[in-house]
Structures are given as C-alpha cells and as structure tokens.
Design an enzyme around this catalytic site. Structure first.
Site, PDB file in Angstrom:
ATOM      1  N   ASP A  50       0.808  -1.232   0.000  1.00 47.93           N
ATOM      2  CA  ASP A  50       0.000   0.000   0.000  1.00 47.93           C
ATOM      3  C   ASP A  50       0.836   1.275   0.000  1.00 47.93           C
ATOM      4  OD1 ASP A  50      -2.059  -1.739   0.292  1.00 47.93           O
ATOM      5  OD2 ASP A  50      -2.580  -1.186   2.333  1.00 47.93           O
ATOM      6  N   LYS A  97       2.569   4.335  20.170  1.00 49.73           N
ATOM      7  CA  LYS A  97       1.731   5.509  20.497  1.00 49.73           C
ATOM      8  C   LYS A  97       2.225   6.264  21.736  1.00 49.73           C
ATOM      9  CE  LYS A  97      -2.222   3.633  18.112  1.00 49.73           C
ATOM     10  NZ  LYS A  97      -3.496   2.958  18.122  1.00 49.73           N
ATOM     11  N   ASP A 107       0.662   5.764   3.007  1.00 50.35           N
ATOM     12  CA  ASP A 107      -0.008   4.466   2.911  1.00 50.35           C
ATOM     13  C   ASP A 107      -1.354   4.754   2.251  1.00 50.35           C
ATOM     14  OD1 ASP A 107      -1.835   2.400   3.438  1.00 50.35           O
ATOM     15  OD2 ASP A 107      -0.854   1.828   5.292  1.00 50.35           O
TER      16      ASP A 107
END
Length: 360
Positions: free
Chosen positions: A109, A161, A217
């Site tokens: 992707d 994260k 992406d």
C-alpha cells in the site's frame, strides 16, 4: 536479487473499488499500485519478485504476466491459505528468498520515491541482519515510533503511540534483510513489527534509514487521494513529462491519459488523474479527484475529493465531494448532490446523498 511484496487480503479499507479488483491492481495515477513498486525494484536490479497473497492470486497473475517480459522480472505468488500476518509470509517463501543475498520486503500500500539503491548501500555498509526505512510524521502519538541512534542508524527501541515525545519517525513499510532473518520466523501468523523487530533491535541487528521526500499508505480512500496529490506534486517539482502540460483549463499537477476526451470549458486540477477512454463533458470542474477508466462525466458537474470507479457515469449538474467513492459501473442521475457517499458496484443512484453513507 529478490523481493517480497506483502499483498495480503481483501483490501476492505479501499472498498467499494476492491469489490471489483484486488487492491494492488487498482490504478494509482493511471498505473496499478503494485506496478509502481515492481518497476522501482526492477530498476535496482531485482529479477525475482514474490507476491504474498491470500485473495484472488489468479486475477493478479493474469494482469501482471505481460509485465514480466517487459520489465525483465520473474513474478511468483506465495499463496497463504490462512492469513500469516506480516512475518509469516517470509517463512512461507523461505525457499525462494534464502539464496545468500539480501532481499527487499515491502507493504503493497506504500507510495514514495522507493530509494532502493540507497537502502541497499546503507544495509551493506553496516553488515547487520536488517534495515528498515523510517518516515517523519506530524503526530507521532498516533503511531509506533522508531527510536534510533541518529549517528549510526542503530535502532534502540520501538515505542507504541508514545504519550511523551520520543521521536517522530515511524516504520515506512520498506525493509531489506539478510537471509539470516528467515531463521527467526516460524510458519505461523506472526507480526514482524511486534514480534520480530523488537528482538532484532535488542540484539543490535536492526538499523533505520530515514526516507526523504513524500510517503503515504494509500490503502484507504482519503489517504489514496492525499497520496495522489503528493505523487503528482513530486512529479511537478521534477518537471516530469508524464504530467499533462498546463494550459487553458488545466491547473497543474494533472495526469490525463491521451485517450481521454476533455470537452470545452472544463477546469481540471489541481491534483486530478483521468484514466483511459474517459469523456469529460463541457463545463465540468474537477479537483483532488481520481477518475478511473471508461468514465463519463456529464456537463457542468463539479467533483472534488472523490474517486470515480471504472465504467461509471455522472450526470449533468451533479455536485460530488467529501471523499465520495463510486464502485465499478455506478450511474449517478442528473442534478444530484453526493456528499461522502460510498456506492457499491452496479448501482444506479436517482436521489441525492446529503450525508456520508454506504449505499449497498
């Protein structure tokens, strides 16, 4: 040299387009997504490419076959009977990849400039098992951040994260490995990012190389359109002759197939791609939009931030925006407003879609 492209499954994030064709052969800027990668790999001397697929390999195979001779590469298919994650496919293709030479691995992707030569050179210079490309992001707290020694490139840790700032480089989905890495991976569903990379980093066997320039992406419609804009802007910065020259009604960057017919009084661009055998009737305004093959757009329609699927038609005086996506063979009647509609293939739409919704 060899390469493995992680093609994966059903491409659900890019529906309704992927209900008609597998995601890697959806055209991105008038060329199948995966061909951007295959051409870049062939250019750096890769002569065998393995596609790790678990969905409709025969469709991809018949589409890509002519390109094998054209690009001088052998394309083979490693068919997963169950999804194997991002590391399992390497184990499945071990016999092909394990030839003593480094091999590339990439997610299907990804769109960028694919600096494979630079990656290969850096990988050989440090001599360890693996190198991953890392790209800069604005909001690192949304991603897994790669923390590495800026001087040597050696990866110290991965922070998922992070709530406090530890860096702003994330995994770009482009890797190069020595065959030794294959001994770390069992033939079972495995995540290369969560299970393999942290161990390699711990053993000082994994390095990072910053990816310069654009990266995206493009696996879902909003990002597909953002990626198209980055790709076209990059072509414009290089004065590429792939782009349609600016002129009356053309606001660069725009990529129009030579077989498309653009009638008078249109304003096309910026950031528009128009595929083969399309007809754009008079007075149409297009921006930030992908028009796939065989589409007709009726006079005086206004389309922004949308993807129009193959063989679809848009009537006259239609307004469409907000990441609307028409699947294959969708027909929009005159004078409608489509706001963020995702419309499945083979539908005829006769009433407006004022709020984002999926039309089954």
């Amino acid at each position: 040299m060899k390469a493995l492209i992680l093609v994966g499954g059903f491409g659900t994030r890019l529906r309704p387009l992927t209900l008609s064709v597998p995601k890697p052969i959806v055209e991105f800027a008038n060329k199948a997504m995966i061909l951007h990668q295959i051409e870049a790999l062939a250019k750096v001397g890769v002569n065998e490419i393995v596609l790790a697929v678990n969905y409709r390999p025969q469709l991809m195979s018949s589409y890509l076959q002519p390109y094998e001779a054209k690009l001088g590469v052998k394309i083979s298919y490693s068919h997963e009977t169950e999804p194997l994650g991002t590391a399992g496919p390497l184990a499945l293709a071990r016999d092909i990849l394990d030839d003593g030479e480094p091999f590339f691995v990439l997610n299907s992707d990804i769109i960028c400039e694919f600096p494979f030569e630079e990656l290969l050179k850096f990988h050989r210079s440090h001599g360890k098992e693996g190198t991953i490309m890392v790209t800069k992001v604005e909001e690192p707290s949304k991603y897994g951040v790669v923390v590495y020694d800026q001087a040597t490139g050696r990866i110290q840790q991965f922070v998922e994260k992070p709530q406090v700032y530890v860096g702003n480089r994330i995994n770009a989905g482009i890797y190069i490995f020595n065959p030794a890495v294959l001994h770390r991976i069992e033939l079972k569903p495995t995540s290369i990012e969560k299970e393999i990379f942290p161990k390699m980093a711990e053993q000082q066997q994994l390095f990072a190389l910053p990816l310069e320039g654009y990266w995206m992406d493009v696996g879902q419609p909003k990002d597909f359109l953002a990626g198209m804009s980055l790709y076209l802007t990059n072509l414009k910065s290089k004065s590429s002759d792939l782009l349609t020259p600016s002129g009356p009604g053309i606001v660069s960057p725009v990529l129009i197939d030579p077989t498309a017919v653009i009638k008078e009084g249109c304003v096309i661009g910026p950031n528009v791609t128009i595929g083969p055998n399309c007809v754009i009737n008079s007075g149409v305004r297009l921006r930030d939009t992908t028009i796939l093959e065989g589409v007709t757009v009726g006079a005086n329609s206004w389309i922004k931030s949308s993807i129009i699927g193959w063989q679809s038609s848009v009537g006259k005086w239609v307004r469409m925006e907000n990441t609307s996506v028409l699947g294959q063979d969708v027909h929009i009647a005159d004078e409608l407003y489509i706001n963020g509609g995702k419309i499945l293939p083979h539908k005829s739409i006769s009433t407006s879609i004022p709020e984002p919704e999926i039309i089954m």
